[in-house]
Scaffold this active site. Structure first.
Site, PDB file in Angstrom:
ATOM      1  N   THR A 316     -34.578  35.329 -14.062  1.00 22.72           N
ATOM      2  CA  THR A 316     -33.690  36.201 -14.846  1.00 22.72           C
ATOM      3  C   THR A 316     -34.437  36.832 -16.011  1.00 22.72           C
ATOM      4  O   THR A 316     -35.565  36.460 -16.339  1.00 22.72           O
ATOM      5  CB  THR A 316     -32.485  35.417 -15.409  1.00 22.72           C
ATOM      6  N   CYS A 317     -33.774  37.767 -16.679  1.00 25.96           N
ATOM      7  CA  CYS A 317     -34.398  38.503 -17.787  1.00 25.96           C
ATOM      8  C   CYS A 317     -34.231  37.782 -19.119  1.00 25.96           C
ATOM      9  O   CYS A 317     -34.496  38.352 -20.180  1.00 25.96           O
ATOM     10  CB  CYS A 317     -33.810  39.908 -17.866  1.00 25.96           C
ATOM     11  N   ASP A 318     -33.767  36.529 -19.082  1.00 25.21           N
ATOM     12  CA  ASP A 318     -33.559  35.741 -20.291  1.00 25.21           C
ATOM     13  C   ASP A 318     -34.870  35.074 -20.685  1.00 25.21           C
ATOM     14  O   ASP A 318     -35.522  34.427 -19.862  1.00 25.21           O
ATOM     15  CB  ASP A 318     -32.488  34.685 -19.963  1.00 25.21           C
ATOM     16  N   GLY A 319     -35.267  35.217 -21.953  1.00 30.89           N
ATOM     17  CA  GLY A 319     -36.513  34.625 -22.426  1.00 30.89           C
ATOM     18  C   GLY A 319     -36.520  33.105 -22.364  1.00 30.89           C
ATOM     19  O   GLY A 319     -37.587  32.479 -22.335  1.00 30.89           O
TER      20      GLY A 319
END
Ligand code: PLP
EC number: 4.1.1.17
Length: 374
Positions: A316-319
């Site tokens: 996902t694009c979550d850090g």
């Protein structure tokens, strides 16, 4: 090692990610716990993996269940569990949930506050009450930082207050944190719990030592027998009825989480290690990689040869969706996008966290506010 899992995983064409479970391993682990703790009652902590096949296997094996919500109680009943073998182990329920569990036939409840004791008196009349004691949970991979549990004085007062509220003071429970690797932590909890039961005047208390029995992920852990010896060595234990609530220890080894590599990136100027992005991450069942608390053993079917260090990340694009940054992992230098990476001992706290109803608490409803005439 686990022929049923290996046979299933031999089909390399099935879409990933997925978790495959072997209920026979659950039955074997349950039998191992029963053998190590003869005479104790085993209540499986449903949240570790609430799959109906797991619950049915444990019903057949004679286990009871530790549930946290009416939804988990219903899952157990649907799997054939006797409500008399279900404990509501969550000391924070809310009146409606307490009443629903009581209506479903649950008669054992855990509490840790006078506010909750009043709720039980009103909505679960006659119930047997275990008071949850706050204990030291150092040695746990996922400590509670005091979220639940009463001090010894308050716990004693709660037990003494049961009778006047129409409740039965049954005993004491604690939870020394999940993946608890120190037998001495259990022994200390047991000693503290027995002291509370004694002060409250209970002759033959239920002594529920909660969950936490550990799994050998990437390092050895003490055996069930070593935990049993530490608990059995505490003075006064013989007068108590011992209860265990294992979750992780029964199901972890029954599962393999198969992922695919989406990308292997060399990142000059960022990291000397390769970054390996998998198609499952923090939000597809790998919640326990938070703080890198649980380090699953990895296997890369079909690849061998020399290995080099990697960072493992989710898709996902979550850090925060990075699985392992500090924990040293090395994977074959030949690893390529499309390869499978299997996370082993992944049966516990994966499918349940990936659901939208962890521990039987449903997803967040979303409402659209109608336009406001103004
Ligand atoms: C989660 C939980 C368990 C199970 O813990 P494991 O570490 O998975 O064995 C047992 N009892 C209670 C009250 C729990 O909240």
């Amino acid at each position: 090692m686990h022929p049923a899992l290996d046979a299933f995983l031999a089909d390399r064409d099935r879409p990933t990610p997925y978790l495959v479970l072997d209920p026979a391993v659950v039955a074997r682990r349950h039998a191992d716990v029963v053998a190590a703790f003869p005479g104790a009652e085993v209540l499986y902590a449903v949240k570790a993996c609430p799959h109906p096949a797991v619950l049915r296997t444990l019903v057949a094996a004679g286990a009871g269940f530790d549930a946290a919500s009416p939804a988990e109680v219903d899952l157990c009943l649907a799997a054939g569990a006797d409500p008399a073998r279900i404990g509501l182990g969550n000391p924070v329920r809310g009146a409606a949930a307490t009443a629903a569990a009581h209506r479903a036939g649950v008669r054992r409840f855990v509490t840790d506050s006078v506010e909750d004791l009043d709720e039980l008196a009103a909505h679960a009349p006659g119930a047997a009450v275990l008071v949850r004691l706050l204990v030291d949970d150092s040695g746990s991979a996922t400590p509670f930082f005091g979220k639940f549990g009463a001090t010894p004085q308050v716990a004693t007062d709660l037990l003494r207050a049961c009778a006047s509220r129409g409740l039965v003071a049954a005993g004491v429970t604690f939870h020394a944190g999940s993946q608890q690797t120190r037998p001495t932590t259990y022994a200390a909890g047991v000693a503290a719990a027995l002291a509370v039961a004694r002060d409250a005047g209970l002759q033959h208390p239920v002594l529920d030592v909660g969950g936490g029995l550990p799994v050998a992920y990437r390092a050895d852990v003490p055996s069930f027998t070593e935990f049993a010896a530490a608990i059995g060595g505490v003075d006064g234990i013989d007068a108590a009825q011992l209860v265990l609530e294992p979750g992780r220890a029964l199901v972890a080894e029954a599962g393999v989480l198969r992922t695919s590599v989406l990308r292997v990136s060399r990142r000059p100027g960022v990291d000397h290690r390769r970054w390996v992005y998998l198609d499952a991450g923090r939000y597809q069942g790998l919640a326990e990689t938070e703080n890198e608390a649980i380090g699953y053993p990895l296997r890369v079917p079909g690849r061998d040869g020399p290995c080099g260090p990697v960072v493992l990340a989710g898709p996902t694009c979550d850090g925060d969706d990075v699985l392992y940054r500090r924990t040293p992992y090395a994977l074959p230098l030949s690893l390529r996008a499309g390869d499978h990476v299997d996370l082993l001992h992944a049966g516990a706290y994966t499918a349940s966290y990936a659901s939208v109803g962890f521990n039987g608490f449903g997803p967040l409803p979303v409402h659209i506010a109608p336009a406001h005439p103004s």
